[in-house]
Every structure is written in C-alpha cells, then in structure tokens.
Design a protein around this motif. Structure first.
Motif, short mmCIF file in Angstrom:
data_model
loop_
_atom_site.label_atom_id
_atom_site.label_comp_id
_atom_site.label_asym_id
_atom_site.label_seq_id
_atom_site.Cartn_x
_atom_site.Cartn_y
_atom_site.Cartn_z
N SER A 127 0.83 -1.22 0.00
CA SER A 127 0.00 0.00 0.00
C SER A 127 0.85 1.26 0.00
O SER A 127 1.90 1.33 0.66
N ALA A 154 -0.03 0.12 -4.65
CA ALA A 154 -1.43 0.49 -4.86
C ALA A 154 -1.98 1.13 -3.59
O ALA A 154 -1.54 0.83 -2.49
N ARG A 155 -2.95 1.99 -3.78
CA ARG A 155 -3.71 2.51 -2.64
C ARG A 155 -4.65 1.42 -2.13
O ARG A 155 -5.10 0.56 -2.89
N ALA A 281 1.59 4.80 -6.97
CA ALA A 281 0.20 4.37 -7.17
C ALA A 281 -0.17 4.44 -8.65
O ALA A 281 -0.82 3.53 -9.18
#
Length: 301
Positions: A127, A154-155, A281
């Motif tokens: 994350s 990734a968020r 991201a």
C-alpha cells in the motif's frame, strides 16, 4: 516464515495452534504459542511484524501489538486492505504500518500447506496510502522481493476494488458452481478440467472465504451485481433461443487481453521523494511492477 528464511532472513513467529508450532519447530523454525513473548522479542529487536491472520482476528492481535511492540514496523498479508487500515488506525498503530497482500496461496491451510517458493513470481501488493512512511515501505518492499515476489504499489481502496473482481468474486462463483453441480447426480462423475479449475478455491476453509468477502462487501457488491447482470442476459438469451454472442465474445476478448497484459518494470521512482506515493500508485495502476529494490531518498551518493 519459510520464504523469508530461505532468503537468509532471521525469522521467528507465533501461532495459537500448538500443533502448528510443534510442526514448525520440528522443521527447524523458531516458533512459539506465547504471543506476548514473541512480541516482546520483536520489540527488543525492532523486528518487522507480519500479521497473517483473518480480519476477525485483527483486533485481538493489534491489541497485543499495541501493548507489547507499538513501535515496531508493521505489515500484513490480508486479502483486504481498507478494513485492515481502519483497524490499525483504531489501535493507534498507523504511523509504522504499511499494508500488504501477496496474491498467492493454495486452497489448503495450516503449516503443512506452505512452501518456500509460494511467492515466486507472484504479485505482492504494498500500500502507498497517504500516511505511509518511506522507511517502513522499503522494509516491506525488500521482504516481498526477498521472497521472490514482484511488488505492485497500490492505494488500499484501489486494491480492494481490484481484489473484489479477481479474488473475492471468483470465490463466490466457485462456491455457487460447486453447489449447483453437487445437485446433479451424474455431474461429479463427469467432472474434469473446467469444473476442477472453476471450483479450486471452493476448497478453501469456509471461515477464510467469509472473512475476506464480508470484509470487502462494499467493493464486492457492485461487481457481483455486474456479474449477475451478465448472467441474467445470458439466461434471457437462452430462453429466447438467441445466440450468446455478446457474453462469450466479450469474455474471450477480456481473457486474451489478460494473457497479453504487460507488466513494465518500475525503476525511476525514488522512495521518499516528493509525491513518491502518488507516482507509485499511478505506476501500479498502469500495470507496473517492482522487480528489484527501488532507491530510498538519501541512499544515493
């Protein structure tokens, strides 16, 4: 533990199951069923703690971590990220937390189901939420790479939306397919590759399936509705003696796109520089992966 140890890392762990601890110890691993002792040891060495429990068990584990090792860097391997993020925040542990999710596993559970090559070549989501510390992020990145995975930044909310389509929805479809076939007397006698592949994950422990799907209900509901709509259209076409062209061709085309999906390597982003989280991201959203460790701000000469 197996993968990290195979990479030359010092690892020790806790499991509530005495049988699992004994099995791990028999295989030469440093394991205990005393959580407080394991966490006190982690605090003394500032070890990276990896949470490997279902979502319903998180509050208990996080309470112990808050009491015994609140300053340790912390990550997880849970299949949802937003729910974990909220739990971690509620226990005041967000500062040192970076969420993770290796997209690997088997339908079996327990110590005997593991193997040191489980993560080799697998995407491991890490994350890049707004709070994430560059130093802890780098620790988790290096762990994933040491285990042989490729890192996908990734968020948390974007991870959950994607996981709903490629992980949680397939679990529900596998369960439904298994139930439907089980109601037809001759079905299991005829079942071969397509049924085996389509229902593989239905062999997963039911409690784990419930935990992941229920914890991601907000993201899972819309994709389930979309799938039910497509199946409804197929049902209507069959009832009207019409061809199934739209669904079959669209599904085939999507699968071909998946087979040829490129994963460009992320190499130019420096962890800790301005907007590094947003850049990672965006790169992950475009399919980019990290195959070797990215530099961290201050590490370059």
């Amino acid at each position: 533990m197996r993968a990290a140890a195979a990479a030359g890392r010092e690892v020790f762990g806790y499991n509530r199951s005495i049988d699992a601890v004994q099995a791990a110890t028999f295989d030469g691993f440093d394991a205990t069923d005393h959580l407080d002792k394991a966490l006190a040891r982690a605090a003394d060495s500032n070890a990276l703690i990896v949470l490997s429990v279902p979502v319903p068990a998180l509050p208990l584990m996080l309470g112990y971590i808050r009491d015994f090792a609140p300053k340790c860097p912390l990550t997880d391997v849970t299949s949802v990220k937003s729910a974990v993020l909220e739990e971690v925040q509620s226990f005041g542990l967000l500062e040192h937390f970076v969420g993770g999710h290796p997209m690997a596993g088997t339908a079996q559970s327990g110590w005997s189901a593991g193997n040191p090559r489980l993560f080799v070549g697998a995407p491991w989501v890490i994350s890049v939420d707004d709070h994430v510390d560059a130093g802890v992020w780098t620790m988790v990145m290096n762990l994933a790479l040491d285990c042989g995975a490729v890192v996908v930044p990734a968020r948390s909310d974007e991870h959950d939306a994607a996981a709903a389509t490629i992980s949680h929805l397939p679990h529900l479809l596998a369960e439904a397919l298994a139930v439907t076939a089980g109601e037809v007397p001759l079905a299991f006698a005829l079942a071969a590759g397509s049924f085996r592949d389509g229902t593989r994950v239905a062999a997963t422990a039911p409690d784990l399936v419930r935990a992941m799907c229920e914890a991601n209900a907000d993201q899972l509901l819309p994709v389930l509705e979309r799938t039910l709509g497509l199946l409804g259209q197929a049902r209507d076409a069959l009832a009207a003696k019409s061809p199934l062209t739209d669904l079959v061709e669209a599904g085939h085309a999507a699968r071909i796109r998946y087979d040829s999906f490129s994963r460009p390597e992320i190499v130019t982003i420096v962890v800790g520089e301005e907007k590094w989280r947003e850049e990672l991201a965006a790169a992950g959203r475009a399919g980019g992966v990290i195959r070797s460790a990215l530099p961290t701000l201050g590490s370059r000469e």
